[in-house]
Design an enzyme around this catalytic site. Structure first.
Site, PDB file in Angstrom:
ATOM      1  N   LYS A   1      -6.064  30.221  39.491  1.00 42.55           N
ATOM      2  CA  LYS A   1      -5.537  30.003  40.918  1.00 42.55           C
ATOM      3  C   LYS A   1      -4.656  28.699  40.982  1.00 42.55           C
ATOM      4  O   LYS A   1      -5.162  27.789  40.709  1.00 42.55           O
ATOM      5  CB  LYS A   1      -6.869  29.755  41.866  1.00 42.55           C
ATOM      6  CG  LYS A   1      -6.389  29.806  43.210  1.00 42.55           C
ATOM      7  CD  LYS A   1      -7.420  28.853  44.164  1.00 42.55           C
ATOM      8  CE  LYS A   1      -6.988  27.540  44.182  1.00 42.55           C
ATOM      9  NZ  LYS A   1      -5.893  26.940  45.031  1.00 42.55           N
TER      10      LYS A   1
ATOM     11  N   CYS B   1      -1.338  12.303  36.974  1.00 43.50           N
ATOM     12  CA  CYS B   1      -2.475  11.892  36.854  1.00 43.50           C
ATOM     13  C   CYS B   1      -2.403  10.693  35.899  1.00 43.50           C
ATOM     14  O   CYS B   1      -3.088   9.475  35.901  1.00 43.50           O
ATOM     15  CB  CYS B   1      -3.355  12.752  36.230  1.00 43.50           C
ATOM     16  SG  CYS B   1      -2.397  13.735  34.721  1.00 43.50           S
TER      17      CYS B   1
ATOM     18  N   GLU C   1     -10.200  17.634  34.428  1.00 43.69           N
ATOM     19  CA  GLU C   1      -8.827  16.626  34.109  1.00 43.69           C
ATOM     20  C   GLU C   1      -9.017  16.157  35.474  1.00 43.69           C
ATOM     21  O   GLU C   1      -8.289  16.894  36.328  1.00 43.69           O
ATOM     22  CB  GLU C   1      -7.736  17.260  33.622  1.00 43.69           C
ATOM     23  CG  GLU C   1      -7.037  15.894  32.912  1.00 43.69           C
ATOM     24  CD  GLU C   1      -5.879  15.607  34.005  1.00 43.69           C
ATOM     25  OE1 GLU C   1      -6.338  14.430  34.624  1.00 43.69           O
ATOM     26  OE2 GLU C   1      -4.826  15.990  34.187  1.00 43.69           O
TER      27      GLU C   1
ATOM     28  N   GLU D   1      -6.940   6.214  43.124  1.00 41.12           N
ATOM     29  CA  GLU D   1      -5.680   6.971  42.786  1.00 41.12           C
ATOM     30  C   GLU D   1      -4.926   7.391  43.681  1.00 41.12           C
ATOM     31  O   GLU D   1      -5.034   8.134  44.578  1.00 41.12           O
ATOM     32  CB  GLU D   1      -6.017   8.279  41.902  1.00 41.12           C
ATOM     33  CG  GLU D   1      -4.984   9.163  41.167  1.00 41.12           C
ATOM     34  CD  GLU D   1      -5.391  10.367  40.639  1.00 41.12           C
ATOM     35  OE1 GLU D   1      -6.113  11.202  41.309  1.00 41.12           O
ATOM     36  OE2 GLU D   1      -4.863  10.616  39.614  1.00 41.12           O
TER      37      GLU D   1
HETATM   38  P1  NDP Z   1      -7.438  19.065  45.071  1.00 40.45           P
HETATM   39  O1  NDP Z   1      -8.524  18.628  43.867  1.00 40.45           O
HETATM   40  O2  NDP Z   1      -8.060  19.472  46.363  1.00 40.45           O
HETATM   41  O3  NDP Z   1      -6.507  20.347  44.434  1.00 40.45           O
HETATM   42  C1  NDP Z   1      -6.520  21.033  43.216  1.00 40.45           C
HETATM   43  C2  NDP Z   1      -6.513  22.318  43.112  1.00 40.45           C
HETATM   44  O4  NDP Z   1      -8.068  22.509  43.499  1.00 40.45           O
HETATM   45  C3  NDP Z   1      -5.692  23.044  44.073  1.00 40.45           C
HETATM   46  O5  NDP Z   1      -5.614  24.486  43.412  1.00 40.45           O
HETATM   47  C4  NDP Z   1      -6.638  23.268  45.295  1.00 40.45           C
HETATM   48  O6  NDP Z   1      -6.368  24.392  45.958  1.00 40.45           O
HETATM   49  C5  NDP Z   1      -8.049  23.496  44.709  1.00 40.45           C
HETATM   50  N1  NDP Z   1      -9.367  23.504  45.511  1.00 40.45           N
HETATM   51  C6  NDP Z   1      -9.286  22.744  46.739  1.00 40.45           C
HETATM   52  N2  NDP Z   1     -10.607  22.955  47.075  1.00 40.45           N
HETATM   53  C7  NDP Z   1     -11.145  23.680  46.203  1.00 40.45           C
HETATM   54  C8  NDP Z   1     -12.667  24.329  46.221  1.00 40.45           C
HETATM   55  N3  NDP Z   1     -13.327  24.087  47.216  1.00 40.45           N
HETATM   56  N4  NDP Z   1     -12.879  25.358  45.271  1.00 40.45           N
HETATM   57  C9  NDP Z   1     -12.026  25.579  44.200  1.00 40.45           C
HETATM   58  N5  NDP Z   1     -10.648  25.030  44.249  1.00 40.45           N
HETATM   59  C10 NDP Z   1     -10.432  24.093  45.124  1.00 40.45           C
HETATM   60  O7  NDP Z   1      -6.406  17.770  45.326  1.00 40.45           O
HETATM   61  P2  NDP Z   1      -5.616  17.458  46.560  1.00 40.45           P
HETATM   62  O8  NDP Z   1      -4.593  18.457  46.754  1.00 40.45           O
HETATM   63  O9  NDP Z   1      -6.615  17.538  47.565  1.00 40.45           O
HETATM   64  O10 NDP Z   1      -5.310  15.880  46.264  1.00 40.45           O
HETATM   65  C11 NDP Z   1      -6.114  14.905  46.347  1.00 40.45           C
HETATM   66  C12 NDP Z   1      -6.054  13.761  45.293  1.00 40.45           C
HETATM   67  O11 NDP Z   1      -6.527  14.618  44.408  1.00 40.45           O
HETATM   68  C13 NDP Z   1      -4.569  13.358  45.002  1.00 40.45           C
HETATM   69  O12 NDP Z   1      -4.475  12.368  45.833  1.00 40.45           O
HETATM   70  C14 NDP Z   1      -5.095  12.731  43.699  1.00 40.45           C
HETATM   71  O13 NDP Z   1      -5.733  11.538  43.635  1.00 40.45           O
HETATM   72  C15 NDP Z   1      -6.024  13.801  43.138  1.00 40.45           C
HETATM   73  N6  NDP Z   1      -5.292  14.791  42.241  1.00 40.45           N
HETATM   74  C16 NDP Z   1      -5.280  14.796  41.016  1.00 40.45           C
HETATM   75  C17 NDP Z   1      -4.715  15.630  40.059  1.00 40.45           C
HETATM   76  C18 NDP Z   1      -4.437  15.591  38.468  1.00 40.45           C
HETATM   77  O14 NDP Z   1      -3.696  15.784  38.050  1.00 40.45           O
HETATM   78  N7  NDP Z   1      -5.602  14.920  38.160  1.00 40.45           N
HETATM   79  C19 NDP Z   1      -3.854  16.524  40.628  1.00 40.45           C
HETATM   80  C20 NDP Z   1      -3.974  16.876  42.002  1.00 40.45           C
HETATM   81  C21 NDP Z   1      -4.531  16.089  42.665  1.00 40.45           C
HETATM   82  P3  NDP Z   1      -5.418  24.229  47.183  1.00 40.45           P
HETATM   83  O15 NDP Z   1      -4.198  23.197  46.608  1.00 40.45           O
HETATM   84  O16 NDP Z   1      -4.534  25.337  47.087  1.00 40.45           O
HETATM   85  O17 NDP Z   1      -5.930  24.006  48.349  1.00 40.45           O
END
Ligand code: NDP
Length: 502
Positions: free
Chosen positions: A192, A302, A267, A402
């Site tokens: 996904k 990240c 990660e 972060e």
């Molecule tokens: P998320 O962790 O919510 O998003 C990452 C992925 O998880 C997306 O595909 C999202 O879907 C999916 N997701 C969200 N909720 C669920 C769930 N309940 N079950 C399964 N999958 C789920 O990150 P955010 O977009 O909310 O970003 C918030 C913060 O997270 C950022 O400010 C940053 O600090 C951190 N982050 C860190 C990353 C890294 O590279 N380590 C990458 C992204 C965020 P969808 O986006 O489609 O809702």
């Protein structure tokens, strides 16, 4: 004014936004869709299906059949290598098209594609690297412990069906870091992507089909975390969950794994330090540190080194160069070669970043530049001006959270011990850079810092090197032997020597 990002479909290779399940392009059963608004302009670009629990179930069952009945898990090493190398070739051939689609997703500028770690060449190299592992993924032969009448050896077998969830910031790279080792190990996958970054992933999946991967071995379900991601991570037929994103969702993944003890790789980002000593090339340290936080992905990365720990003697020199770099950030249409950085992915993320900036100011950090949303021609997009704080103390939220935006916090230090203490005073532990011309100091710091990767006078991603974090930065590693082994189970085989064998 940022030019319209409305795609010329032929030019960017945009096809319909259908999911890939069991080798077929399909819409969601309930017919629900999601409209993608471009982060630079707010205009709607295209829509995608929102997979509900039933759609996810179809995808997972397809992956399960493809795992249990084959042919991918049973394929000879030669065949798996051929397909993975073909995928790498197709990515190279379609590299520009993929980067354009990624720019439609998250507005990362095409100019950034010339940086190796964000290029399509890197994505192709991740597949090539894992192709090389296929015929080296070996068990071991052990000496018999209790006597000489039997043989003990181990096999590495694919873990099964993988449920992968990736975020928006680097969809091509993160797709590759999960799909390449999983396929190399012989697993089947349901992935996904983020609902904010779907175009490039769907095109990459089409290239993988073209490379000859059997139907059902890779399935893509599109839609938001709830319901799509949630249905995937909780599906009972998934054997392993592999995730990149926030700690909050990481915790949900771990909770979802508990019922059946699904294997988990996470990660989860970082709050990485750059330690700049007085004997370093301070200008380069400042340029690269500020650059990684503001150029390209606007700090939505990240491994960004968002805490600059700077020796007091060179603090002013560092600050002057970092401020100058902030002036080189140019926002706008990602297809314009002069544009060097991107907006934040959505208004939620922008509001979060602006909120943390306000907290930093309220806590007494000194704002050197930036600090607000970009206005004027950029007002319709989610742009935040490159932001530099100094006199930051490590207990402020801008030094602990972060931020995932273009914000660098400078924390002055006096000696090595203080630098190490501040560097390690974090819940994360993903990456760090040490800037010094003293090789002994560089090694002392490398040993003392608790982080998954430490760069000395620079930092770069390598497709073949382990990448991952200590502490709350995650579980497991991507890249290298550890990554591919995390998609396997170890089976011990005990073979007694019978008379006929002797
Ligand atoms: P998320 O962790 O919510 O998003 C990452 C992925 O998880 C997306 O595909 C999202 O879907 C999916 N997701 C969200 N909720 C669920 C769930 N309940 N079950 C399964 N999958 C789920 O990150 P955010 O977009 O909310 O970003 C918030 C913060 O997270 C950022 O400010 C940053 O600090 C951190 N982050 C860190 C990353 C890294 O590279 N380590 C990458 C992204 C965020 P969808 O986006 O489609 O809702």
């Amino acid at each position: 004014m940022v030019a319209s990002i409305k795609p010329n479909r032929d030019e960017v290779g945009l096809t319909d936004g259908l999911m890939l399940i069991d080798g077929k392009r399909i819409a969601a059963l309930a017919g629900q869709t999601w409209s993608h608004s471009h982060p630079a302009t707010g205009e709607e670009v295209a829509s995608f299906p929102v997979a509900g629990a039933q759609d996810v179930d179809l995808a997972v069952r397809a992956a399960r059949r493809a795992f249990d009945a084959g042919p991918w898990p049973q394929a000879r090493a030669r065949e798996r290598i051929r397909v993975l190398r073909k995928i790498a070739d197709l990515i190279r051939e379609h590299g520009d098209e993929l980067l354009k689609l990624q720019a439609l997703d998250n507005s990362v500028p095409l100019s950034f594609g010339s940086v190796y770690a964000t290029s399509s060449a890197f994505v192709a190299d991740v597949f090539d690297h894992h192709a090389g592992w296929v015929d080296k993924l070996a068990g071991e032969t052990l000496p018999p412990y209790q006597g000489g009448d039997h043989m003990v050896f181990t096999l590495r077998e694919p873990v099964g069906v993988v449920g992968a969830v990736i975020p928006w910031n680097a969809p091509l790279l993160l797709f590759a870091q999960k799909v390449a080792p999983a396929l190399a190990a012989g697993c089947t996958i349901v992935l996904k992507p983020s609902e904010y970054a779907t175009f490039a992933v769907l095109r990459l999946a089409a290239l993988i089909e073209e490379a000859g991967l059997p139907a059902g071995a890779l399935n893509i379900v599109t839609g938001p975390g709830d319901p799509t991601g949630d249905a995937l991570i909780n599906h009972p037929m998934v054997d392993k969950l592999s995730f990149t994103g926030s700690r909050a969702v990481g915790r949900r993944i771990v909770a979802a794994s508990a019922d059946r003890f699904k294997r988990v790789s996470l990660e989860l980002g970082g709050k990485s330090p750059a330690l700049v000593f007085a004997d370093a090339d301070v200008s380069t340290a400042a340029a690269i540190t500020m650059g990684t936080v503001t150029l390209g992905l606007s700090g939505q990365v990240c491994l960004a080194q968002t805490r600059a720990l700077v020796h007091r003697e060179v603090h002013d020199e560092f600050l002057a160069m970092a401020e100058m770099i902030s002036g080189m950030v140019s926002y706008g249409n990602p297809f314009d070669p002069a544009v060097t950085s991107s907006p934040l992915i959505n208004t939620r993320q922008m509001d979060r970043v602006l909120g943390l900036i306000a907290e930093g100011q309220a806590a007494g950090a000194r704002l050197v530049c930036g600090g607000s949303r970009s206005e004027g021609d950029l007002a319709a997009g989610n742009f935040v001006a490159p932001t530099l704080f100094t006199d930051v103390s490590n207990d402020m939220s801008i030094a602990r959270e972060e931020i995932f935006g273009p914000v660098l916090s400078v924390i002055p230090f006096t000696d090595e011990d203080e630098a190490i203490r501040i560097a390690n005073d974090t819940e994360y532990g993903l990456a760090a850079t040490v800037w010094t011309n003293d090789i002994k100091r560089a090694f002392r710091m490398t040993k003392a810092i608790r982080a998954g990767t430490v760069g000395i006078n620079g930092y770069q991603l390598e497709p073949h090197a382990a990448f991952g974090g200590y502490g709350q930065s995650g579980l497991g590693r991507e890249g290298g032997r550890g990554a591919i082994e995390s998609y396997t189970e170890v089976k011990t085989v005990l073979l007694p020597f019978t008379d006929e064998m002797m």
